[in-house]
Design a protein around this motif. Structure first.
Motif, short mmCIF file in Angstrom:
data_model
loop_
_atom_site.label_atom_id
_atom_site.label_comp_id
_atom_site.label_asym_id
_atom_site.label_seq_id
_atom_site.Cartn_x
_atom_site.Cartn_y
_atom_site.Cartn_z
N PHE A 146 0.84 -1.19 0.00
CA PHE A 146 0.00 0.00 0.00
C PHE A 146 0.88 1.24 0.00
O PHE A 146 1.93 1.27 0.64
N ALA A 147 0.43 2.26 -0.71
CA ALA A 147 1.13 3.55 -0.70
C ALA A 147 0.10 4.66 -0.87
O ALA A 147 -0.97 4.46 -1.46
N GLU A 148 0.47 5.83 -0.36
CA GLU A 148 -0.41 7.00 -0.44
C GLU A 148 0.45 8.22 -0.69
O GLU A 148 1.60 8.29 -0.25
N GLU A 149 -0.10 9.18 -1.39
CA GLU A 149 0.62 10.42 -1.69
C GLU A 149 -0.36 11.59 -1.68
O GLU A 149 -1.51 11.44 -2.11
N LYS A 150 0.10 12.75 -1.23
CA LYS A 150 -0.71 13.97 -1.22
C LYS A 150 -0.04 15.01 -2.09
O LYS A 150 1.18 15.09 -2.14
N GLY A 151 -0.85 15.80 -2.78
CA GLY A 151 -0.29 16.83 -3.64
C GLY A 151 -1.38 17.60 -4.35
O GLY A 151 -2.48 17.75 -3.85
N GLU A 152 -1.06 18.05 -5.56
CA GLU A 152 -1.96 18.93 -6.29
C GLU A 152 -2.74 18.24 -7.42
O GLU A 152 -3.93 18.42 -7.54
N HIS A 153 -2.04 17.47 -8.24
CA HIS A 153 -2.65 16.95 -9.46
C HIS A 153 -2.69 15.43 -9.45
O HIS A 153 -1.75 14.78 -8.98
N TRP A 154 -3.76 14.86 -10.01
CA TRP A 154 -4.00 13.42 -9.91
C TRP A 154 -2.94 12.58 -10.61
O TRP A 154 -2.43 11.62 -10.02
N ILE A 155 -2.61 12.87 -11.84
CA ILE A 155 -1.71 11.99 -12.61
C ILE A 155 -0.31 11.95 -11.98
O ILE A 155 0.22 10.85 -11.78
N PRO A 156 0.31 13.07 -11.62
CA PRO A 156 1.62 12.96 -10.94
C PRO A 156 1.52 12.21 -9.61
O PRO A 156 2.45 11.49 -9.23
N LEU A 157 0.40 12.35 -8.91
CA LEU A 157 0.23 11.61 -7.65
C LEU A 157 0.17 10.11 -7.90
O LEU A 157 0.77 9.34 -7.15
N VAL A 158 -0.56 9.70 -8.93
CA VAL A 158 -0.63 8.28 -9.27
C VAL A 158 0.77 7.75 -9.58
O VAL A 158 1.17 6.68 -9.10
N LYS A 159 1.55 8.51 -10.34
CA LYS A 159 2.92 8.09 -10.69
C LYS A 159 3.78 7.97 -9.44
O LYS A 159 4.57 7.02 -9.31
N ASP A 160 3.66 8.92 -8.51
CA ASP A 160 4.45 8.86 -7.27
C ASP A 160 4.07 7.64 -6.43
O ASP A 160 4.93 6.99 -5.85
N VAL A 161 2.77 7.36 -6.35
CA VAL A 161 2.30 6.20 -5.59
C VAL A 161 2.85 4.92 -6.21
O VAL A 161 3.32 4.01 -5.50
#
Length: 102
Positions: A75-90
């Protein structure tokens, strides 16, 4: 918006609270699963949630992803501004976990 799909034999369950997930984000989810499949061929299911925390100018987007594999899930979670970069970071976090578990 909640939706479920079967992608290459993997059950994808997407949950988003009071948000609509557009086609570009859905395509990013599929390409993310392709990337994760390179590190483990045994993925049974992927649960993804999208939500917004806070209000107004302080609102943050949150993406969480659980990958169902034999043994303990990752499992991983990330917070930020935009959905696509967040998905990539996760996905990058999940890849590190999968490599570590091998």
């Amino acid at each position: 918006m909640n939706y479920t799909e079967n992608y290459r034999g993997i059950k994808i369950d997407v949950q988003s609270v009071n948000l609509d997930i557009n086609a570009a984000v859905q395509e990013e989810i599929r390409s993310s699963i392709d990337k994760l499949s390179k590190f483990t061929p045994d993925i049974n299911a992927v649960d993804i949630y999208f939500k917004t925390e806070g209000h107004g100018g302080t609102a943050k987007s949150v993406v969480g992803m659980r990958v169902g594999i034999p043994g303990p899930d990752v499992f991983a979670e990330e917070k930020g501004e935009h959905w696509i970069p967040l998905v990539k970071d996760v996905v990058d976090k999940l890849v590190r976990q999968l490599k570590k578990n091998k």
